[in-house]
Design a protein around this motif. Structure first.
Motif, PDB file in Angstrom:
ATOM      1  N   ILE A  24      59.328  28.245  24.506  1.00 50.94           N
ATOM      2  CA  ILE A  24      58.237  27.630  23.796  1.00 50.94           C
ATOM      3  C   ILE A  24      57.052  28.188  22.894  1.00 50.94           C
ATOM      4  CG2 ILE A  24      55.847  26.216  24.870  1.00 50.94           C
ATOM      5  CD1 ILE A  24      57.104  25.568  27.718  1.00 50.94           C
ATOM      6  N   ASN A  25      57.134  27.794  22.012  1.00 52.95           N
ATOM      7  CA  ASN A  25      56.830  28.090  20.890  1.00 52.95           C
ATOM      8  C   ASN A  25      57.689  29.841  20.198  1.00 52.95           C
ATOM      9  OD1 ASN A  25      54.484  28.809  18.817  1.00 52.95           O
ATOM     10  ND2 ASN A  25      53.905  30.072  20.205  1.00 52.95           N
ATOM     11  N   GLY A  26      58.413  29.403  20.411  1.00 50.98           N
ATOM     12  CA  GLY A  26      59.566  29.963  19.562  1.00 50.98           C
ATOM     13  C   GLY A  26      59.740  30.860  18.493  1.00 50.98           C
ATOM     14  N   GLY A  27      58.890  29.207  17.576  1.00 54.04           N
ATOM     15  CA  GLY A  27      58.661  30.167  16.147  1.00 54.04           C
ATOM     16  C   GLY A  27      56.981  29.936  16.215  1.00 54.04           C
ATOM     17  N   PHE A  28      56.650  30.272  16.747  1.00 55.86           N
ATOM     18  CA  PHE A  28      55.479  31.736  16.950  1.00 55.86           C
ATOM     19  C   PHE A  28      54.042  30.735  15.954  1.00 55.86           C
ATOM     20  CE2 PHE A  28      59.038  34.682  17.316  1.00 55.86           C
ATOM     21  CZ  PHE A  28      58.374  35.345  18.491  1.00 55.86           C
ATOM     22  N   ASP A  29      54.408  29.465  15.939  1.00 60.42           N
ATOM     23  CA  ASP A  29      53.381  28.583  15.427  1.00 60.42           C
ATOM     24  C   ASP A  29      51.689  29.078  16.177  1.00 60.42           C
ATOM     25  OD1 ASP A  29      54.730  27.410  12.620  1.00 60.42           O
ATOM     26  OD2 ASP A  29      55.778  26.147  13.808  1.00 60.42           O
TER      27      ASP A  29
ATOM     28  N   PHE B  95      49.713  37.877  21.680  1.00 57.29           N
ATOM     29  CA  PHE B  95      49.383  37.037  20.800  1.00 57.29           C
ATOM     30  C   PHE B  95      49.669  35.859  20.707  1.00 57.29           C
ATOM     31  CE2 PHE B  95      53.401  38.647  21.493  1.00 57.29           C
ATOM     32  CZ  PHE B  95      54.259  38.705  20.117  1.00 57.29           C
ATOM     33  N   ALA B  96      50.346  35.172  19.851  1.00 48.94           N
ATOM     34  CA  ALA B  96      50.984  34.183  20.063  1.00 48.94           C
ATOM     35  C   ALA B  96      50.986  33.398  21.066  1.00 48.94           C
ATOM     36  CB  ALA B  96      51.959  33.736  19.026  1.00 48.94           C
ATOM     37  N   ASP B  97      50.471  32.277  21.544  1.00 50.46           N
ATOM     38  CA  ASP B  97      51.388  31.299  23.313  1.00 50.46           C
ATOM     39  C   ASP B  97      52.373  31.847  23.548  1.00 50.46           C
ATOM     40  OD1 ASP B  97      48.827  28.727  23.672  1.00 50.46           O
ATOM     41  OD2 ASP B  97      48.467  30.282  22.166  1.00 50.46           O
ATOM     42  N   ARG B  98      51.533  32.153  24.514  1.00 59.45           N
ATOM     43  CA  ARG B  98      53.605  32.006  25.458  1.00 59.45           C
ATOM     44  C   ARG B  98      53.871  33.420  25.234  1.00 59.45           C
ATOM     45  NH1 ARG B  98      53.887  30.954  28.829  1.00 59.45           N
ATOM     46  NH2 ARG B  98      55.624  30.570  29.634  1.00 59.45           N
TER      47      ARG B  98
ATOM     48  N   PHE C   7      57.601  39.718  25.263  1.00 64.99           N
ATOM     49  CA  PHE C   7      58.235  38.797  26.194  1.00 64.99           C
ATOM     50  C   PHE C   7      57.887  37.635  26.309  1.00 64.99           C
ATOM     51  CE2 PHE C   7      54.626  40.687  27.803  1.00 64.99           C
ATOM     52  CZ  PHE C   7      54.116  40.036  28.592  1.00 64.99           C
ATOM     53  N   GLN C   8      58.833  36.432  26.985  1.00 66.67           N
ATOM     54  CA  GLN C   8      58.380  35.179  27.280  1.00 66.67           C
ATOM     55  C   GLN C   8      58.923  35.155  28.669  1.00 66.67           C
ATOM     56  OE1 GLN C   8      58.646  30.836  26.392  1.00 66.67           O
ATOM     57  NE2 GLN C   8      58.691  31.851  24.596  1.00 66.67           N
ATOM     58  N   ARG C   9      57.570  34.392  29.829  1.00 65.86           N
ATOM     59  CA  ARG C   9      57.622  34.571  30.731  1.00 65.86           C
ATOM     60  C   ARG C   9      58.400  33.355  30.916  1.00 65.86           C
ATOM     61  NH1 ARG C   9      53.027  37.658  33.604  1.00 65.86           N
ATOM     62  NH2 ARG C   9      53.655  39.903  33.606  1.00 65.86           N
ATOM     63  N   ILE C  10      59.387  32.442  31.410  1.00 60.88           N
ATOM     64  CA  ILE C  10      60.015  30.866  31.567  1.00 60.88           C
ATOM     65  C   ILE C  10      59.895  30.572  32.701  1.00 60.88           C
ATOM     66  CG2 ILE C  10      61.870  30.262  31.157  1.00 60.88           C
ATOM     67  CD1 ILE C  10      62.950  32.165  29.857  1.00 60.88           C
ATOM     68  N   GLU C  11      58.802  29.375  33.351  1.00 60.66           N
ATOM     69  CA  GLU C  11      58.902  28.515  34.268  1.00 60.66           C
ATOM     70  C   GLU C  11      60.109  28.239  34.580  1.00 60.66           C
ATOM     71  OE1 GLU C  11      56.037  25.043  35.958  1.00 60.66           O
ATOM     72  OE2 GLU C  11      56.035  26.082  34.002  1.00 60.66           O
ATOM     73  N   LEU C  12      60.485  28.143  36.062  1.00 58.54           N
ATOM     74  CA  LEU C  12      61.546  27.254  36.698  1.00 58.54           C
ATOM     75  C   LEU C  12      61.765  26.356  37.184  1.00 58.54           C
ATOM     76  CD1 LEU C  12      62.277  30.220  38.863  1.00 58.54           C
ATOM     77  CD2 LEU C  12      63.810  29.704  36.963  1.00 58.54           C
ATOM     78  N   THR C  13      61.554  24.760  35.812  1.00 60.93           N
ATOM     79  CA  THR C  13      61.489  23.950  35.951  1.00 60.93           C
ATOM     80  C   THR C  13      63.027  23.085  36.023  1.00 60.93           C
ATOM     81  OG1 THR C  13      61.833  24.011  33.704  1.00 60.93           O
ATOM     82  CG2 THR C  13      59.727  23.813  34.162  1.00 60.93           C
ATOM     83  N   LYS C  14      63.790  24.466  36.245  1.00 58.17           N
ATOM     84  CA  LYS C  14      65.342  24.186  36.263  1.00 58.17           C
ATOM     85  C   LYS C  14      65.642  24.692  37.831  1.00 58.17           C
ATOM     86  CE  LYS C  14      67.091  23.435  32.401  1.00 58.17           C
ATOM     87  NZ  LYS C  14      66.972  22.129  32.074  1.00 58.17           N
TER      88      LYS C  14
ATOM     89  N   LEU D 298      62.002  37.110  29.504  1.00 55.24           N
ATOM     90  CA  LEU D 298      63.520  37.175  28.342  1.00 55.24           C
ATOM     91  C   LEU D 298      62.251  38.237  28.199  1.00 55.24           C
ATOM     92  CD1 LEU D 298      65.353  35.972  26.006  1.00 55.24           C
ATOM     93  CD2 LEU D 298      63.538  36.462  25.004  1.00 55.24           C
ATOM     94  N   VAL D 299      62.379  39.486  27.363  1.00 53.75           N
ATOM     95  CA  VAL D 299      62.325  40.797  26.683  1.00 53.75           C
ATOM     96  C   VAL D 299      63.149  40.979  25.461  1.00 53.75           C
ATOM     97  CG1 VAL D 299      61.600  42.990  26.796  1.00 53.75           C
ATOM     98  CG2 VAL D 299      61.548  41.207  29.213  1.00 53.75           C
ATOM     99  N   ILE D 300      62.785  41.422  24.367  1.00 51.39           N
ATOM    100  CA  ILE D 300      63.416  41.542  23.330  1.00 51.39           C
ATOM    101  C   ILE D 300      62.420  43.325  23.503  1.00 51.39           C
ATOM    102  CG2 ILE D 300      64.003  41.867  20.850  1.00 51.39           C
ATOM    103  CD1 ILE D 300      63.670  38.438  20.642  1.00 51.39           C
TER     104      ILE D 300
END
Length: 322
Positions: free
Chosen positions: A25-30, A44-47, A93-100, A183-185
């Motif tokens: 979500i918000n991979g483009g940092f908008d 910082f940016a959402d998510r 980092f972004q935390r990803i909800e386990l919707t799957k 996910l961590v960079i």
């Protein structure tokens, strides 16, 4: 780590292979509900969150920056991280909800693409983990780690990692509503130590996580749709809500309805509360009832607000991040 092969580039240009959706979500940092200039660690940016340690007197600030100069990407903005005098490596980092289901993520072919522009070359690592809490203990299960490689500084660069995740069958029983993926960079000065990157700006233009073993291109995302996705986890303080007198309670009362249902019962922060028509303001209004996922009631404990017809304004944030 791979680059797009020629046949994939041709297919993408001719639009015969549409880009797959971004699992981030918000991979483009908008979207930046918390502000357009964020210092220190945290979101910082959402998510998107950040960790890194500056020296005493050092600085670490993320800026929402216009992407008008770039025509290659769909996003209008990017995240610019300005670093001075850090003592350790940095990571977003972004935390990803386990919707799957966790089974969907087990032994799964995935691709991560990163578009960046760094002032200086550094070493970069991509990692994906499953985070669980067996017996209340936070536990990380590694699903993939790329190992460090050089991220070349001085211009726009696209990196693509394609990989198959680890088998998660042994930890599937630990997955409950509190579990998530992360996910961590990580970016640092050298591959052999966790030292800091050189002082300068590190620009993250776009990040995409998609299903499959090939990068299918950057996905167009409607900003309104992306904001709604972000507000499921965090509702910013951009809205002031009119508060109307409640005759039954003899108090001012606001019912705050969120733009979209939140992921879970949120933590609330009341930033300001201003009542019209009184000599003083109640600076400590209380949340006296809440409705999970939908909204909250905010009321003043000060009986001085009981006069009929008076209104007030309240500013809040609501946090339901993973």
């Amino acid at each position: 780590m791979t680059n797009l092969i020629k046949s994939e580039k041709v297919a993408r240009i001719s639009d015969t292979v549409p880009p797959k959706p971004n699992l981030l979500i918000n991979g483009g940092f908008d979207i930046w509900q918390r502000g357009e200039s964020i210092s220190g660690t945290g979101y910082f940016a959402d998510r998107w969150g950040f960790r890194g340690e500056p020296y005493t007197g050092g600085t670490s600030t993320f800026y929402k920056t216009s992407n008008a100069a770039s025509t290659a990407l769909e996003s209008k903005y990017y995240a610019r991280h300005v670093v001075a005098n850090h003592t350790s490596n940095s990571y977003i980092f972004q935390r990803i909800e386990l919707t799957k289901s966790v089974g969907w993520w087990s032994e799964k072919d995935l691709t991560v693409a990163l578009q960046y522009s760094f002032d200086n070359s550094c070493e970069i690592n991509l990692a994906l983990s499953l985070v669980t809490f067996p017996s209340g203990t936070k536990t990380f299960t590694n699903m993939y780690s790329s190992g460090y490689s050089t991220a070349t500084g001085g211009g726009d660069v696209e990196k693509v990692w394609s990989f198959t995740t680890a088998n998660l069958n042994s930890v599937a029983s630990q997955v409950d509503d509190s579990a998530y993926l992360q996910l961590v960079i990580t970016y640092q000065g050298s591959s052999s130590t966790s030292g800091p990157v050189p002082n300068g700006s590190y620009r993250f233009l776009e990040v995409k996580l998609e299903e499959g073993s090939n990068f299918t291109g950057w996905s167009h995302v409607d900003p309104t749709t992306e904001l709604a996705k972000c507000q499921r986890y965090y509702y910013g303080d951009t809205t002031r809500v009119s508060v109307v007198h409640d005759a039954g309670l003899f108090k001012n009362r606001a019912i705050v309805n969120f733009p979209v249902p939140m992921r879970a019962n949120a933590e609330f922060n009341i930033l300001s509360y201003t009542a019209d028509g009184h000599n003083s303001n109640n600076t400590q209004p209380t949340v006296y009832s809440s409705e999970m996922y939908g909204g909250i009631d905010i009321g003043s404990t000060d009986q001085a607000y009981r006069q009929f017809g008076h209104h007030a304004l309240v500013t809040i944030t609501a946090d339901a991040e993973l």
